[in-house]
Design an enzyme around this catalytic site. Structure first.
Site, PDB file in Angstrom:
ATOM      1  N   HIS A  15       0.826  -1.206   0.000  1.00 21.02           N
ATOM      2  CA  HIS A  15       0.000   0.000   0.000  1.00 21.02           C
ATOM      3  C   HIS A  15       0.861   1.258   0.000  1.00 21.02           C
ATOM      4  O   HIS A  15       0.482   2.269  -0.599  1.00 21.02           O
ATOM      5  CB  HIS A  15      -0.931  -0.003   1.213  1.00 21.02           C
ATOM      6  CG  HIS A  15      -2.052  -0.981   1.099  1.00 21.02           C
ATOM      7  ND1 HIS A  15      -3.347  -0.611   0.820  1.00 21.02           N
ATOM      8  CD2 HIS A  15      -2.078  -2.327   1.204  1.00 21.02           C
ATOM      9  CE1 HIS A  15      -4.120  -1.679   0.765  1.00 21.02           C
ATOM     10  NE2 HIS A  15      -3.363  -2.735   1.002  1.00 21.02           N
ATOM     11  N   ASP A 107      -5.429   6.233   1.701  1.00 20.42           N
ATOM     12  CA  ASP A 107      -5.669   4.883   1.208  1.00 20.42           C
ATOM     13  C   ASP A 107      -7.132   4.536   1.469  1.00 20.42           C
ATOM     14  O   ASP A 107      -7.621   4.674   2.587  1.00 20.42           O
ATOM     15  CB  ASP A 107      -4.746   3.903   1.944  1.00 20.42           C
ATOM     16  CG  ASP A 107      -4.775   2.498   1.370  1.00 20.42           C
ATOM     17  OD1 ASP A 107      -5.881   1.963   1.174  1.00 20.42           O
ATOM     18  OD2 ASP A 107      -3.699   1.925   1.139  1.00 20.42           O
TER      19      ASP A 107
END
Length: 471
Positions: A15, A107
């Site tokens: 990520h 995110d």
């Protein structure tokens, strides 16, 4: 007020990588950008987001990071509480200064960020680290527009397991079998908390709400067109260090995102230097997947039978499962190499690599496309089956391996078949190599000045500047 964007990734390698690259590109556009990491990562890893700045917040596990948590659910619960307070403190500390934050990009799995940003009066923009296709499946499923076909019936028949049904004529998604959908829509597996985060990550978003995707328009044209009916969806990828994106190698000459949470091996690139062009199969299943003993043995036997040199990455925690007795001769003669980690971008860029045997996580898929490497897609779960489908059917950049239903693994013969299909020099191999090369060129054009992703990033910069002016 001058714009200042706060970028908040989930603190995991897969990520962080694309969001570090995004932060660098945004900062290179002249927008003050600060990347958020955790205190543990700041202390134990080298995070270089230049020209973006880096700040650390608490995730509730400052001493040991994710590994110190009792499990995924415990980490996420504690992280949400601690990071919410820590992020709010960071924003408040700058609120009256000249470098106050004016926008948050987070995110899309970090759903705790949105209420913090709203409380602070900041626009918050989700960033998807998965493909547009997978994101669209999750979004439409959460909105009741996509019906998942049932699984196999008790008598062994398919139980009507046909294509996923879309309640509207055009959502930009092709018909997909149940097995090609992201697994979280029908099986939450061992991580139900993450599964629910995945499904609901865009549930709050409306037609005027920005959502950024680590993809590019040329790769997922129809899906993006479908998403823009419901969201302000913009592709700004691939967020991969590429020459046309202003990439410069680090001090050690590597192609790097700038955030290595695991120290890579140096020996593998030297080993690749001894091999002919396009002769090596690179094998890696990412930082999370655990194949198990049976699958590792089938994989090893299949790779050996294919007769190609191979570089196999096996995490240190799984190294005891490697069937060394099968690989002893191959490793001794230089026909194979097994390492706990490697600099993947350097490996994919190496001329000796002829194919990538991959789990089809989105970062790995996008990196292979960006460097023009054909793939053998061995999808395991979550978003990987959808990515693997597209590698073979939508993009023509590789072949999909089929898991044996009875054994529950990819058998050695299937591994051998797939590796040979993309490396033996036949028509299928030539087609996959040609397609991969074309996608490499399109990916680099997308992020080059004036490319589709570069234009979309410029549009986002205008949005950020306009919002800052209003403050």
């Amino acid at each position: 007020m001058a714009p200042h964007v706060l970028v908040v990734p989930f603190p995991g390698q897969g990520h962080m990588n694309p969001m570090v690259q995004f932060a660098k590109r945004l900062a290179s556009k002249g927008v003050a950008t600060t990347l958020v990491t955790t205190r543990f990562i700041q202390r134990t890893a080298d995070v270089d987001a230049h020209p973006a700045m880096v700040e650390a917040i608490s995730d509730g596990h400052d001493e040991g990071g994710f590994a110190s948590a009792a499990g995924v659910a415990e980490y996420l619960e504690k992280q949400a509480a601690a990071a919410s307070a820590s992020l709010a403190s960071l924003v408040e500390a700058r609120a009256s200064s000249a470098d106050a934050f004016t926008c948050v990009v987070y995110d899309s799995y970090e759903d705790w960020v949105l209420p913090v940003a709203r409380r602070m009066g900041l626009p918050a923009v989700p960033f998807s680290t998965q493909s547009c296709a997978v994101s669209a499946v999750y979004y439409h499923f959460s909105q009741g527009r996509l019906a998942v076909p049932p699984g196999a019936a008790a008598d062994g028949s398919d139980g009507g397991a046909g294509a996923a049904a879309l309640s509207e004529a055009f959502l930009g998604l092709p018909e997909m079998e149940r097995s090609e959908l992201p697994s979280f829509v029908f099986d939450h597996g061992p991580y139900p908390t993450i599964a629910m985060q995945a499904i609901k990550q865009f549930a709050h978003a409306g037609k005027d709400d920005w959502v950024l995707f680590n993809s590019f328009e040329e790769l997922e044209t129809e899906v993006l067109a479908g998403l823009t009916k419901y969201l302000k969806a913009r592709a700004i990828g691939p967020c991969v260090p590429l020459p046309t994106a202003g990439r410069t190698a680090g001090a050690n000459g590597r192609i790097t995102y700038g955030a290595n949470l695991v120290k890579p091996e140096d020996a593998c690139t030297k080993w690749l230097d001894t091999k002919p062009d396009r002769s090596v199969a690179y094998v890696s299943f990412g930082s999370l997947a655990s194949l198990g003993n049976a699958q590792k043995e089938e994989l090893a036997r299949g790779l050996l039978a294919a007769g190609k040199p191979f570089l196999w990455v096996v995490r240190a925690s799984d190294e005891h499962q490697v069937p060394r007795y099968l690989l002893a001769e191959a490793t001794a003669t230089g026909a194979a190499m097994v390492v706990p980690w490697c600099p993947q971008l350097d490996v994919l860029a190496h001329p000796a690599v002829g194919c990538f045997v991959t789990h089809c996580g989105w970062n790995s898929t996008l990196e292979a496309l960006s460097f023009g490497v054909p793939m053998v897609a061995m999808a395991l779960w979550t978003d990987q089956p959808t990515n693997a489908r597209n590698v073979e059917l939508a993009w023509g950049a590789g072949v999909r391996a089929r898991r044996d239903a009875g054994a529950g693994v990819f058998l050695r013969g299937e591994v051998e078949r797939c590796v040979r299909a993309v490396m033996d020099g036949g028509e299928a191999a030539s087609a996959a190599r040609k397609a991969a090369g074309e996608w490499r060129d399109r990916a680099r054009a997308a992020v080059a000045p004036g490319g589709s992703s570069d234009r979309n990033l410029d549009e986002f910069v205008q949005f950020v500047r306009a919002g800052a002016t209003e403050k």
